[in-house]
Scaffold this motif. Structure first.
Motif, short mmCIF file in Angstrom:
data_model
loop_
_atom_site.label_atom_id
_atom_site.label_comp_id
_atom_site.label_asym_id
_atom_site.label_seq_id
_atom_site.Cartn_x
_atom_site.Cartn_y
_atom_site.Cartn_z
N SER A 86 40.53 -4.88 -13.57
CA SER A 86 40.34 -3.59 -13.73
C SER A 86 40.32 -2.98 -15.09
O SER A 86 39.85 -1.80 -15.43
CB SER A 86 41.73 -2.68 -13.22
N TYR A 87 40.49 -3.88 -16.02
CA TYR A 87 40.32 -3.56 -17.60
C TYR A 87 38.84 -3.64 -17.86
O TYR A 87 38.80 -2.98 -19.23
CB TYR A 87 41.18 -4.44 -18.52
N ILE A 88 38.10 -4.08 -17.17
CA ILE A 88 36.60 -4.27 -17.69
C ILE A 88 35.98 -2.87 -17.70
O ILE A 88 35.38 -2.68 -18.81
CB ILE A 88 35.99 -5.07 -16.77
N PRO A 89 35.82 -2.06 -16.85
CA PRO A 89 35.20 -0.82 -17.02
C PRO A 89 35.99 -0.08 -18.23
O PRO A 89 35.11 0.64 -19.19
CB PRO A 89 35.32 -0.10 -15.95
N ALA A 90 37.25 -0.13 -18.24
CA ALA A 90 37.93 0.63 -19.47
C ALA A 90 37.52 0.00 -20.72
O ALA A 90 37.40 0.78 -21.71
CB ALA A 90 39.33 0.51 -19.23
N SER A 91 37.50 -1.19 -20.82
CA SER A 91 36.97 -1.77 -22.16
C SER A 91 35.72 -1.42 -22.40
O SER A 91 35.18 -1.17 -23.67
CB SER A 91 37.15 -3.46 -21.84
N MET A 92 34.63 -1.19 -21.51
CA MET A 92 33.21 -0.74 -21.62
C MET A 92 33.42 0.77 -22.35
O MET A 92 32.91 1.01 -23.39
CB MET A 92 32.45 -0.62 -20.62
N SER A 93 34.40 1.60 -21.87
CA SER A 93 34.29 3.15 -22.23
C SER A 93 35.09 3.02 -23.87
O SER A 93 34.44 3.89 -24.73
CB SER A 93 35.08 3.86 -21.38
N ALA A 94 35.93 2.11 -23.66
CA ALA A 94 36.56 2.17 -25.19
C ALA A 94 35.72 1.54 -26.36
O ALA A 94 35.68 2.20 -27.23
CB ALA A 94 37.87 1.04 -25.08
N LYS A 95 34.94 0.70 -25.91
CA LYS A 95 33.83 0.38 -26.89
C LYS A 95 32.94 1.16 -27.17
O LYS A 95 32.55 1.63 -28.34
CB LYS A 95 33.13 -1.26 -26.26
#
Lengths: 220, 220
Positions: free
Chosen positions: B39-48
């Motif tokens: 579940s951290y993958i979309p969050a990491s995309m937004s973070a980036k």
């Protein structure tokens, strides 16, 4: 978009203004005046040094008188200050769409609760913002980070507008200058931090004597 | 100074991060993972895309299992989600001095109250920050002002980490893919806005199907 921050010239309302400004709002710092005491002058100095527009919002003296009556009847300031704060919020809500003040998570008076916020927002179609996101340590840390204090002498007791207005009214009520108010009235709940000097304002409650005005400057 | 924002990739936690960043903090966006679901993958995309450092914080799966047990016993998610949120806050408090999340004035679950905040802050000597200063209208206005949404297709259900973890656990518990969870379990209290699509995430609860990932971009 325009936002109003109810402004005492102190660190909390200054911080509220900086937060809204950094989020892209066009901030007016609004100091309420009841025509009794020129308490807006030190606030206007801080506003100017922080590079914000400063507005003096005049309200009827009868509101202040009612607040003083409540305080005198109760023998302590909380309910009177709360009344004053709520009257100010009601009045200013017809002038701006976003209303903010410097009340924070740890504050008790003046403070409006969630139901009051919802009522205020719905009745006036405004958004109300305060410093509830932050505790006092975080606010102290932010203030040290953002502001520096500049001291300027002038003949005016510097404190929050509630406190000044209240003292001024006590002077009128008692028909004399209050040099030593009773101990129970020393503890202004709005700027209670001032008792330890951390508010940036004087811890003394004697009014009308020469003292330093604290002006906030933005560091970052 | 370093600050941690518990990060789902959604608009509230993104706004919290932007506020702290604009106040001069060095923000880590921290997404919790229990080793069940990426579940951290979309969050990491937004973070980036928001130009923040993103950290995946691994926690033991047993915590998630306990949360799911609570949810299954109760028949509704509030207490389980609350348990999960509190466990996450406790764990992350040993890693950072400033802990923030995107919970706001109008949220009910997950939310810690003033006594819990004081306890957390005092026991860990940390500062806790959330979005309590703002109501939902102000947050919506800020989000429109600050962010734009970019849609990217990938094979992952996008939702808040509570919801994903919870659904994933239900899959494990029931030994099958949950295509139509019972109506009572549809209403995730953390991202309840998603039911109307306003959260920016899908309103569907069917997991594992191809859908769009919403990535936040900073406009201003």
């Amino acid at each position: 978009m325009k936002a109003c921050v109810l402004y005492s010239g102190g660190k909390d309302s200054s911080l509220m203004a900086v937060i809204l400004s950094r989020l892209g709002y066009d901030v007016d710092l609004v100091t309420v005046n009841f025509g009794v005491f020129d308490s807006y002058i030190p606030a206007s100095m801080s506003a100017k040094s922080l590079n914000f527009n400063h507005v003096v919002f005049h309200m009827d003296q009868s509101i202040l008188e009612e607040a003083v009556k409540i305080i005198m009847n109760d023998g302590f300031p909380n309910n009177g200050i709360k009344y004053l704060h709520e009257e100010v919020l009601e009045a200013i809500s017809s002038k701006y769409e976003i209303i903010a003040d410097g009340t924070r998570r740890d504050d008790r008076t003046p403070k409006i609760n969630k139901d009051q916020i919802k009522s205020l927002e719905d009745r006036h179609n405004i958004q109300y913002v305060n410093l509830d996101s932050f505790g006092y340590k975080m606010i102290n840390s932010l203030v040290s980070k953002l502001f520096e204090l500049s001291y300027e002498k002038r003949c005016l007791a510097v404190s929050c507008y509630y406190r000044k207005a209240w003292h001024s009214q006590i002077v009128q009520y008692e028909g004399r200058r209050v040099l030593s108010p009773p101990a129970s009235s020393l503890n202004c709940m709005h700027c209670k931090m001032s008792k330890t000097g951390r508010c940036g304002f004087s811890s003394e409650t004697t009014v009308w004597r020469e003292r330093q005005t604290v002006v906030l400057l933005l560091k970052l």
